[in-house]
Write a protein that holds these residues in place. Structure first.
Motif, PDB file in Angstrom:
ATOM      1  N   ALA A 269      56.551 -53.063  24.601  1.00 10.06           N
ATOM      2  CA  ALA A 269      55.599 -53.570  25.692  1.00 10.06           C
ATOM      3  C   ALA A 269      54.633 -52.449  25.977  1.00 10.06           C
ATOM      4  N   VAL A 270      54.992 -51.324  26.329  1.00  6.86           N
ATOM      5  CA  VAL A 270      54.114 -50.196  26.451  1.00  6.86           C
ATOM      6  C   VAL A 270      53.096 -49.986  25.436  1.00  6.86           C
ATOM      7  N   SER A 271      53.439 -50.068  24.135  1.00  3.71           N
ATOM      8  CA  SER A 271      52.509 -49.963  23.144  1.00  3.71           C
ATOM      9  C   SER A 271      51.212 -51.247  23.172  1.00  3.71           C
ATOM     10  N   HIS A 272      51.767 -52.185  23.631  1.00  6.24           N
ATOM     11  CA  HIS A 272      50.857 -53.253  23.696  1.00  6.24           C
ATOM     12  C   HIS A 272      50.017 -53.194  24.985  1.00  6.24           C
ATOM     13  N   ASP A 273      50.857 -53.009  26.151  1.00  5.69           N
ATOM     14  CA  ASP A 273      50.126 -53.057  27.558  1.00  5.69           C
ATOM     15  C   ASP A 273      49.236 -51.952  28.056  1.00  5.69           C
ATOM     16  N   LEU A 274      49.492 -50.803  27.419  1.00  4.32           N
ATOM     17  CA  LEU A 274      48.939 -49.455  27.484  1.00  4.32           C
ATOM     18  C   LEU A 274      47.777 -49.465  26.751  1.00  4.32           C
ATOM     19  N   ARG A 275      47.943 -49.578  25.320  1.00  6.74           N
ATOM     20  CA  ARG A 275      46.845 -49.355  24.345  1.00  6.74           C
ATOM     21  C   ARG A 275      45.813 -50.189  24.689  1.00  6.74           C
ATOM     22  N   THR A 276      46.001 -51.523  24.657  1.00  7.93           N
ATOM     23  CA  THR A 276      45.246 -52.452  24.995  1.00  7.93           C
ATOM     24  C   THR A 276      44.040 -52.316  26.059  1.00  7.93           C
ATOM     25  N   PRO A 277      44.607 -52.003  27.147  1.00 13.18           N
ATOM     26  CA  PRO A 277      43.678 -51.891  28.275  1.00 13.18           C
ATOM     27  C   PRO A 277      42.776 -50.653  28.037  1.00 13.18           C
ATOM     28  N   GLN A 308      42.224 -38.509  25.275  1.00 12.51           N
ATOM     29  CA  GLN A 308      43.214 -37.916  25.363  1.00 12.51           C
ATOM     30  C   GLN A 308      44.677 -38.596  26.008  1.00 12.51           C
ATOM     31  N   LEU A 309      44.399 -39.564  26.836  1.00 12.29           N
ATOM     32  CA  LEU A 309      45.497 -40.477  27.206  1.00 12.29           C
ATOM     33  C   LEU A 309      45.852 -41.249  26.028  1.00 12.29           C
ATOM     34  N   SER A 310      45.110 -41.540  25.280  1.00 12.84           N
ATOM     35  CA  SER A 310      45.443 -42.506  24.117  1.00 12.84           C
ATOM     36  C   SER A 310      46.252 -41.601  23.131  1.00 12.84           C
ATOM     37  N   THR A 311      45.634 -40.357  22.804  1.00 17.09           N
ATOM     38  CA  THR A 311      46.683 -39.446  22.269  1.00 17.09           C
ATOM     39  C   THR A 311      48.045 -39.199  22.558  1.00 17.09           C
ATOM     40  N   LEU A 312      48.305 -39.068  23.936  1.00 19.77           N
ATOM     41  CA  LEU A 312      49.444 -38.826  24.643  1.00 19.77           C
ATOM     42  C   LEU A 312      50.383 -40.151  24.411  1.00 19.77           C
ATOM     43  N   ILE A 313      49.730 -41.224  24.566  1.00 12.72           N
ATOM     44  CA  ILE A 313      50.593 -42.378  24.438  1.00 12.72           C
ATOM     45  C   ILE A 313      50.935 -42.710  22.698  1.00 12.72           C
ATOM     46  N   ASP A 314      50.114 -42.221  22.081  1.00 16.71           N
ATOM     47  CA  ASP A 314      50.489 -42.234  20.685  1.00 16.71           C
ATOM     48  C   ASP A 314      51.439 -41.548  20.362  1.00 16.71           C
ATOM     49  N   GLU A 315      51.674 -40.242  20.936  1.00 17.74           N
ATOM     50  CA  GLU A 315      52.624 -39.152  20.443  1.00 17.74           C
ATOM     51  C   GLU A 315      53.892 -39.693  20.970  1.00 17.74           C
ATOM     52  N   LEU A 316      53.901 -40.154  22.326  1.00 16.49           N
ATOM     53  CA  LEU A 316      55.022 -40.537  23.062  1.00 16.49           C
ATOM     54  C   LEU A 316      55.751 -41.722  22.332  1.00 16.49           C
ATOM     55  N   LEU A 317      54.796 -42.437  21.920  1.00 20.24           N
ATOM     56  CA  LEU A 317      55.381 -43.835  21.086  1.00 20.24           C
ATOM     57  C   LEU A 317      55.979 -43.460  19.835  1.00 20.24           C
ATOM     58  N   THR A 318      55.429 -42.571  19.118  1.00 20.65           N
ATOM     59  CA  THR A 318      55.789 -42.027  18.019  1.00 20.65           C
ATOM     60  C   THR A 318      57.186 -41.327  18.066  1.00 20.65           C
ATOM     61  N   TYR A 319      57.217 -40.355  19.231  1.00 16.05           N
ATOM     62  CA  TYR A 319      58.502 -39.615  19.128  1.00 16.05           C
ATOM     63  C   TYR A 319      59.601 -40.809  19.558  1.00 16.05           C
ATOM     64  N   GLU A 320      59.520 -41.633  20.651  1.00 17.00           N
ATOM     65  CA  GLU A 320      60.323 -42.419  20.854  1.00 17.00           C
ATOM     66  C   GLU A 320      60.983 -43.441  19.680  1.00 17.00           C
ATOM     67  N   LYS A 321      60.005 -43.672  18.949  1.00 12.91           N
ATOM     68  CA  LYS A 321      60.316 -44.729  17.778  1.00 12.91           C
ATOM     69  C   LYS A 321      61.240 -43.959  17.093  1.00 12.91           C
ATOM     70  N   TYR A 441      50.588 -31.604  24.555  1.00 12.07           N
ATOM     71  CA  TYR A 441      51.398 -32.460  25.445  1.00 12.07           C
ATOM     72  C   TYR A 441      52.736 -32.139  25.301  1.00 12.07           C
ATOM     73  N   GLY A 442      53.274 -31.080  24.489  1.00  6.42           N
ATOM     74  CA  GLY A 442      54.438 -30.710  24.287  1.00  6.42           C
ATOM     75  C   GLY A 442      55.440 -31.580  23.443  1.00  6.42           C
ATOM     76  N   LEU A 443      54.737 -32.449  22.612  1.00  5.40           N
ATOM     77  CA  LEU A 443      55.350 -33.552  21.584  1.00  5.40           C
ATOM     78  C   LEU A 443      55.239 -33.128  20.339  1.00  5.40           C
ATOM     79  N   GLY A 444      54.279 -32.342  19.916  1.00  5.15           N
ATOM     80  CA  GLY A 444      53.967 -32.251  18.476  1.00  5.15           C
ATOM     81  C   GLY A 444      54.963 -31.750  17.775  1.00  5.15           C
ATOM     82  N   LEU A 445      55.707 -30.408  18.251  1.00  4.06           N
ATOM     83  CA  LEU A 445      56.885 -29.887  17.504  1.00  4.06           C
ATOM     84  C   LEU A 445      58.038 -30.872  17.598  1.00  4.06           C
ATOM     85  N   ALA A 446      58.232 -31.714  18.982  1.00  5.13           N
ATOM     86  CA  ALA A 446      59.394 -32.437  18.741  1.00  5.13           C
ATOM     87  C   ALA A 446      59.208 -33.296  17.962  1.00  5.13           C
TER      88      ALA A 446
END
Length: 490
Positions: A269-277, A308-321, A441-446
């Motif tokens: 849902a976040v992938s669709h509802d955040l990336r689209t806007p 930057q926000l788009s990059t952060l969302i992309d990394e967050l979703l990648t990590y969670e997946k 954002y502290g997610l790259g190495l994670a």
């Protein structure tokens, strides 16, 4: 045993030289015991020459020692045996009759009476008519054999009577009754057995009580994880703590599965509802900037913030997946080709940076893995090294201990040893000079660690010889891959 020891001493004293040693050997075989002559190490304490018994010492659970002083100065006869046995009883009768036979017929009874005083059990000279013996026993006595009769009053294993023919006469040598040594009397064995059972029962009770307490503690922890049980637990008087725990763990597993499903749904849902806007905002902002003759700094800043926000969302979703993905698709990958493509891109992005590859891999080396994930891993590591390097970035690939070793070194400011263990934690950003001029954002190495875990690889961080950071990955290689690598080196 003092009588047996006296007879042995008398026999040894009559022998000299080789005859003495031969007599000892034959007697030891007859008794099935140890016989030896030793030097006397301490003063002789018993002045009684007939009963020259010094001491009886228990060496272990059944082995005993008798020592007799010999006629020779400072010499003793040592007699080792494991309790009183039938063989010792038979041999004692033989030695006694042999000793009596050395006397004149007129003196034999007197000698027998003297020797009988030394024995710790009664010995007699009796007529056959005075004893109740069956025909089989009488036949054996007629053949010159020694017989042993278990005392019926005491029961087998408690005492015996020994009968042996007295020379050519009709009399018999009667030894006994002789109490047998019982190392483990029946009443003691029963008492010890009952005590052991009680002790075992108490121990089992304490252990079970302790484990039951732990199980109920585990019940509480499971309830804390899954307070709203989706399944009803039918508890009865026969339901054990383990059965109850099994049901609760099943409920907890259902609860965790439900939470993971909800998390996966939320990510989609976040992938669709955040990336689209965000994509719409970026598009409209680009259109607005295109219509303006002079680009306003505030609009340019907004566009950068959206990137930057788009990059952060992309990394967050990648990590969670990656944290939810239990299995990945594995196929053969040309790792050198993957590394080369990544470095070519970064050579264009960082033209002033010297980026080198040191490969000691065999030609056409193949690694089994997931190409998109490994590409993301390399991208994050190379990007991290390039941002912090001063002038040089080096990638090294080598096979080491059945692993593919991938090592990335930069010549930047290095890592703080106190924070190395936290580098791969999500949203962790190290303080200090290495992070002062570069964001993140502290997610790259994670993400790198999650990809490594998906490939059953390990990753470590440390400082290198240049003072910069070093990241090392070890990918396990299958036996087939190692064989192919060795063939390609030939």
């Amino acid at each position: 045993m003092s009588g047996t020891a006296y007879l042995l001493k008398a026999g040894v004293n009559r022998q000299e030289g080789e005859n003495q040693q031969r007599w000892l050997t034959l007697s030891a075989s007859l008794l099935n015991a140890g016989l030896s002559i030793r030097n006397l190490k301490k003063p002789f304490q018993n002045p009684d020459e007939k009963n020259a018994f010094i001491y009886k010492e228990e060496l272990n659970s059944e082995l005993f020692v008798l020592q007799q002083k010999l006629n020779k100065a400072n010499k003793i006869l040592e007699f080792k045996f494991e309790g009183f046995t039938e063989q010792i009883a038979t041999a004692t009768a033989f030695l006694l009759l042999n000793e009596i036979g050395r006397y004149d017929v007129s003196k034999r009874q007197s000698a027998f009476d003297d020797i009988s005083q030394i024995f710790s059990y009664p010995i007699y000279r009796r007529s056959r008519q005075d004893l109740v013996l069956d025909s089989r026993q009488l036949e054996r006595l007629d053949r010159g054999e020694t017989i042993i009769e278990w005392d019926k009053h005491y029961g087998r294993g408690l005492s015996i009577n020994v009968y042996a023919p007295w020379g050519s006469t009709s009399d018999l040598l009667h030894m006994g009754s002789i109490d047998f040594f019982e190392p483990y009397p029946f009443h003691i064995v029963v008492s010890v057995f009952i005590f052991a059972l009680i002790l075992i029962a108490l121990s089992v009770f304490v252990i079970i009580k302790h484990l039951t307490g732990k199980l109920y503690q585990l019940h509480d922890k499971v309830d804390a994880i899954s307070p709203n049980n989706t399944l009803e637990i039918e508890q009865s008087a026969d339901t054990s703590a383990l059965d109850l725990l099994t049901l609760k763990v099943h409920n907890m597993a259902e609860r965790i599965k439900s939470l993971l499903d909800e998390k996966a749904y939320m990510i989609r849902a976040v992938s669709h509802d955040l990336r689209t806007p965000i994509a719409k905002m970026q598009f409209r902002l680009e259109m607005l900037l295109a219509d303006l003759d002079e680009k306003h700094p505030a609009l340019l800043g907004c566009n950068k913030d959206l990137d930057q926000l788009s990059t952060l969302i992309d990394e967050l979703l990648t990590y969670e997946k990656l944290t939810l993905q239990l299995r990945i698709n594995i196929y053969a990958i040309d790792i050198m080709e993957l590394v080369t493509e990544q470095l070519q891109n970064y050579k264009l992005l960082y033209p002033k940076l010297t980026i080198a590859v040191i490969s000691k891999l065999p030609k056409n080396f193949i690694l089994e893995g997931n190409e998109p994930l490994l590409n993301r891993l390399l991208d994050n590591l190379v990007n991290n090294g390039a941002r912090y390097a001063d002038s040089k970035l080096t990638l090294t690939l080598i096979i080491e201990d059945k692993h593919l070793k991938l090592q990335i070194d930069d010549d930047g400011n290095g890592l703080d040893n106190k924070t190395i263990s936290k580098l791969f934690s999500p949203f962790y950003r190290a303080e200090g000079s290495r992070n002062s001029k570069n964001g993140g954002y502290g997610l790259g190495l994670a993400i790198v660690k999650q990809v490594a875990m998906q490939h059953k690889a390990s990753i470590t961080a440390c400082n290198n010889e240049l003072g910069g950071a070093r990241f090392t990955l070890l990918f396990p290689l299958k036996l087939t891959a190692l064989i192919e690598s060795e063939k390609s080196c030939l």
